[in-house]
Design a protein around this motif. Structure first.
Motif, short mmCIF file in Angstrom:
data_model
loop_
_atom_site.label_atom_id
_atom_site.label_comp_id
_atom_site.label_asym_id
_atom_site.label_seq_id
_atom_site.Cartn_x
_atom_site.Cartn_y
_atom_site.Cartn_z
N ASN A 1 0.84 -1.20 0.00
CA ASN A 1 0.00 0.00 0.00
C ASN A 1 0.88 1.25 0.00
O ASN A 1 0.47 2.30 0.49
N GLU B 1 -11.08 -8.61 1.39
CA GLU B 1 -11.38 -7.52 2.32
C GLU B 1 -10.21 -6.55 2.42
O GLU B 1 -10.39 -5.35 2.43
N LYS B 2 -9.01 -7.11 2.53
CA LYS B 2 -7.81 -6.27 2.62
C LYS B 2 -6.87 -6.69 1.52
O LYS B 2 -6.28 -7.77 1.58
N LYS B 3 -6.71 -5.85 0.52
CA LYS B 3 -5.92 -6.22 -0.67
C LYS B 3 -4.43 -6.27 -0.33
O LYS B 3 -3.91 -5.40 0.36
N THR B 4 -3.77 -7.27 -0.87
CA THR B 4 -2.33 -7.39 -0.63
C THR B 4 -1.51 -6.99 -1.85
O THR B 4 -0.36 -6.57 -1.73
N LYS C 1 -9.84 -13.16 2.89
CA LYS C 1 -9.15 -12.07 3.59
C LYS C 1 -8.51 -11.09 2.61
O LYS C 1 -8.42 -9.90 2.88
#
Lengths: 90, 430
Positions: B51, B95-98, B92
């Motif tokens: 991010n 929901e939360k991008k890696t 997962k």
């Protein structure tokens, strides 16, 4: 698919006035391995009747040959003025 | 008086991130790119992990040209007949991008546009020939004999930094620090990709492969990433083993990967759109150059920021984070009106506490493991023969897994003590 067909997919703006990579034929003559012909992914280096033939027009500027040649024959520079390979995807 | 506060050489993720950071804080920035348009020279696998962009482009996940987010991550051994894989798919990551798959021509032109919007001057199709030096410090760049002056130059040239090399700021790449990257992009269509990789919406697949089927002791890794309607497939070939073999073409290795029955089926019917290549930086912590000096800083691949442990291959994230840190350092140096090495050492201090350096430092020696005979030959052979013995119903009484593995180990010619020692080393370094 042959490498030649793959290279034919690419766009180049070839610089007729500046060869950004040059080789020293004297060094290549005595080269024991011609590793450039195996390492270069764009098949710019071919062995014709025992002599290295180099085509800068097909170069994709990957930098490999400069590392591959262990004999100091390759003079590597970047093309100028936006010449050379133009990728669409990259 | 210099013409610019900072000149950035190279508009990849590192250079553009630095330019965005500095220009948005009012510095006078020139971003010079040899490609025209921006991105036309650049190649990545490529997944953009993390991010890091959020610090300079808060809405990047909405505004940047991202292909698909990684929802399914495969790490795989490919032998001639078999594939043995860890296939990790998780909500997962929804929901939360890696990470996101990207195509560099699109990403890089987006980032350079952002730099221009922030106030940087962006020029394309201009190749910097060398650094301009005076009294032991960098005072600008030279193009076609003309000097453009700046108080500081940030070199963001990628893994083959000709300007930094010519100035002696980084060492010449060698067999140990370089892998040959070769890549195909296929057009498949969005629906075909979703069906074939079991994906929905903009979820994506990222696969990395150990190509243990290659003959002649050449080691190479493969990758396969889904974009919106295209697929990126490629190989990274270990230079040292290719040289030692001395009889295998890099472009044939790419073709062999593409032709592997379990890979070719994934892109069947797809049209090859592009063939590309670039060498990949694979140097370790010990190879990293000093990232600053009198009037200059190095960022991204030029500074040696890339990471691979066999399961994770990263570079663009470190490029962005190091670019931002160099930008911060330049902003502070501008305030002090001091771009000396001493002043710019603040960049190194920032780096020393960042993943860019810490990952490199904490994973020293990892490339010896990533490119080891154990990973490329022994483990895949052992797994293949054990799983085959266990899963093939021969009609005879069954054996315990431990018996099967011992038998496979014996036939592999490896001794169990070596495997224990090397396996321990692998787990520790990874």
């Amino acid at each position: 698919m042959e490498i030649e067909e793959k290279l034919a997919l690419l766009n180049y703006k070839t610089d007729p006035e500046y060869e950004h990579i040059t080789i020293n034929p004297k060094i290549c003559e005595t080269c024991p391995d011609h590793f450039c012909t195996f390492a270069c992914p764009a098949k710019c280096y071919t062995l014709i009747e025992g002599r290295i033939n180099f085509k800068y027009e097909d170069c994709v500027e990957c930098g490999t040959c400069d590392v591959a040649c262990a004999h100091g024959s390759v003079m590597w520079t970047n093309p100028k003025d936006g010449h050379g390979i133009k990728y669409k995807f990259g | 008086m210099s013409e610019f506060d900072v000149i950035v050489v190279g508009a990849g993720p590192a250079g553009s991130s630095a330019a965005i950071k500095m220009a948005s804080q009012g510095l006078k920035v020139l971003l010079v790119e040899r490609g025209d348009p921006v991105g036309s020279k650049n190649v990545s696998g490529g997944i953009l992990w993390g991010n890091d962009l959020a610090a300079i482009i808060p809405d990047w996940e909405k505004s940047a040209p991202l292909e698909r987010y990684v929802e399914r991550k495969v790490t795989s051994f490919l032998t001639g007949d078999s594939e043995i894989a860890i296939d990790f798919k998780t909500k997962k990551f929804q929901e939360k991008k890696t990470g996101y798959s990207v195509l560099r021509t699109r990403l890089d032109s987006f980032l350079a546009r952002k730099a221009a919007q922030a106030g940087a001057m962006v020029v394309t199709g201009v190749t910097v020939d060398s650094l301009a030096m005076k009294d032991g410090r960098v005072i600008g760049v030279v193009n076609e004999g003309e000097t453009i002056t700046a108080d500081c130059v940030i070199l963001a040239e990628g893994p083959n930094p000709r300007v930094a090399m010519a100035a002696g700021l980084v060492g010449k790449p060698n067999d140990r620090t370089v892998g040959i990257g070769v890549k195909h992009v296929y057009k498949l269509g969005e629906n075909v990709i979703n069906e074939r990789f079991n994906l929905r919406g903009n979820a994506g697949f990222a696969g990395e492969y150990v190509l243990s089927f290659l003959e002649g002791d050449v080691y190479a890794g493969g990758f396969l990433y889904t974009n919106k309607d295209t697929v990126s497939m490629g190989v990274v070939i270990n230079m040292a083993t290719l040289r030692k073999n001395g009889n295998t073409h890099s472009f044939d290795i790419m073709e062999k990967f593409a032709q592997h029955p379990f890979i070719s089926s994934l892109v069947e019917g797809g049209q090859l759109q592009e063939y590309s290549a670039h060498f990949v930086y694979e140097g370790g912590y010990e190879d990293m150059p000093r990232a600053y000096g009198n009037g200059y800083m190095l960022v991204g691949d030029t500074a040696g920021f890339s990471f691979s442990n066999g399961m994770i291959l990263q570079g663009m994230n470190y490029a962005i984070s190091s670019g931002i840190l160099a930008g911060e350092a330049a902003i502070e140096a501008r305030k002090d009106n001091d771009f000396s090495a001493e002043s710019l050492s603040r960049y190194q201090k920032k780096l020393d506490n960042s993943p860019a350096v810490l990952d490199k430092k904490n994973f020293q020696g990892i490339s010896n493991v990533v490119w080891s005979p154990m990973v490329h030959r022994a483990i895949p052979a052992l797994l293949e023969s054990s799983l085959y013995s266990m899963l093939y119903e021969s009609g005879k009484p069954k054996k315990h897994l431990s018996q099967i593995m011992m038998k496979s180990l014996k036939s592999s010619g490896m001794n169990s003590k070596d495997l224990m020692v090397q396996g321990y080393r692998l787990m520790r370094r990874m």
